[in-house]
Design a protein around this motif. Structure first.
Motif, PDB file in Angstrom:
ATOM      1  N   THR A  49       0.836  -1.206   0.000  1.00 48.94           N
ATOM      2  CA  THR A  49       0.000   0.000   0.000  1.00 48.94           C
ATOM      3  C   THR A  49       0.866   1.251   0.000  1.00 48.94           C
ATOM      4  O   THR A  49       0.594   2.203  -0.740  1.00 48.94           O
ATOM      5  CB  THR A  49      -0.934   0.006   1.232  1.00 48.94           C
ATOM      6  OG1 THR A  49      -1.701  -1.186   1.241  1.00 48.94           O
ATOM      7  CG2 THR A  49      -1.855   1.203   1.213  1.00 48.94           C
ATOM      8  N   ASN A  67      -6.699   3.138   0.209  1.00 53.27           N
ATOM      9  CA  ASN A  67      -6.847   2.655   1.572  1.00 53.27           C
ATOM     10  C   ASN A  67      -6.197   1.268   1.715  1.00 53.27           C
ATOM     11  O   ASN A  67      -6.338   0.424   0.824  1.00 53.27           O
ATOM     12  CB  ASN A  67      -8.352   2.560   1.868  1.00 53.27           C
ATOM     13  CG  ASN A  67      -8.637   2.318   3.314  1.00 53.27           C
ATOM     14  OD1 ASN A  67      -7.895   1.630   3.996  1.00 53.27           O
ATOM     15  ND2 ASN A  67      -9.736   2.879   3.775  1.00 53.27           N
ATOM     16  N   ARG A  70      -8.541  -1.665   1.243  1.00 54.57           N
ATOM     17  CA  ARG A  70      -8.881  -1.931  -0.150  1.00 54.57           C
ATOM     18  C   ARG A  70      -7.782  -2.769  -0.813  1.00 54.57           C
ATOM     19  O   ARG A  70      -8.063  -3.721  -1.544  1.00 54.57           O
ATOM     20  CB  ARG A  70      -9.056  -0.607  -0.883  1.00 54.57           C
ATOM     21  CG  ARG A  70      -9.507  -0.752  -2.292  1.00 54.57           C
ATOM     22  CD  ARG A  70      -9.739   0.614  -2.877  1.00 54.57           C
ATOM     23  NE  ARG A  70     -10.311   0.532  -4.188  1.00 54.57           N
ATOM     24  CZ  ARG A  70     -10.573   1.585  -4.945  1.00 54.57           C
ATOM     25  NH1 ARG A  70     -10.330   2.798  -4.497  1.00 54.57           N
ATOM     26  NH2 ARG A  70     -11.080   1.431  -6.136  1.00 54.57           N
TER      27      ARG A  70
END
Length: 171
Positions: A49, A67, A70
């Motif tokens: 991420t 996010n 996600r």
């Protein structure tokens, strides 16, 4: 039970379960995540991420920030997650306490133990041994605590026993 709740339950059963949550942009993020996973095979979803957000910030993408939940969901659905760490190392690394050395004086070890006596005293022993032939080269036993100088003396005695009297370096 109210009628509206009953009606809603019956209607939901007939309609079936709703489709799994999926955003349209997930298809655009998936190739970027796969590329990062290929380059960094040991990174988990949190590091992926961070790398993805850094890449999105510098490139010409329509996403501002992604996010971590996600990214986790996308990676889970596409089987890109790392296996969970259980804290156990594989069975092939089991150590049965045997250290193999081919020649004497290539590997030594030292250890200490404590023996409780019937008169409530404790005898503490420190020793050094050669791992090849399991010969105890030097030891010291005391009813008091073991100090660092005692351990140093055991090691010096071991060296003198194996290699003769060697001149000591002065510090």
């Amino acid at each position: 039970m109210s009628r509206s709740n009953l009606y809603q339950r019956i209607y939901e059963r007939q309609k079936g379960r709703s489709a799994r949550y999926n955003k349209q942009e997930d298809a655009l993020l998936l190739p970027l995540i796969e590329e990062l996973c290929d380059c960094r095979a040991t990174n988990g979803y949190r590091r992926i991420t961070a790398h993805l957000n850094r890449k999105l910030r510098t490139g010409d993408y329509s996403f501002a920030r992604v996010n971590p939940k996600r990214v986790y969901r996308i990676m889970r659905l596409n089987k890109l997650l790392l296996p969970k760490h259980t804290g156990r190392v594989g069975d092939n690394r089991a150590h049965e306490g045997k250290v193999v050395t081919l020649h004497s004086n290539t590997r030594w070890c030292s250890d200490g133990f404590e023996i409780s006596c019937w008169n409530k005293e404790k005898v503490r022993v420190v020793f050094s041994l050669d791992c090849c032939d399991r010969e105890i080269m030097s030891y010291v036993a005391t009813t008091k605590g073991i100090s660092a100088t005692m351990v140093q003396d055991v090691l010096v005695e071991s060296i003198e026993k194996r290699f003769g009297d060697t001149p000591r370096a002065t510090a």
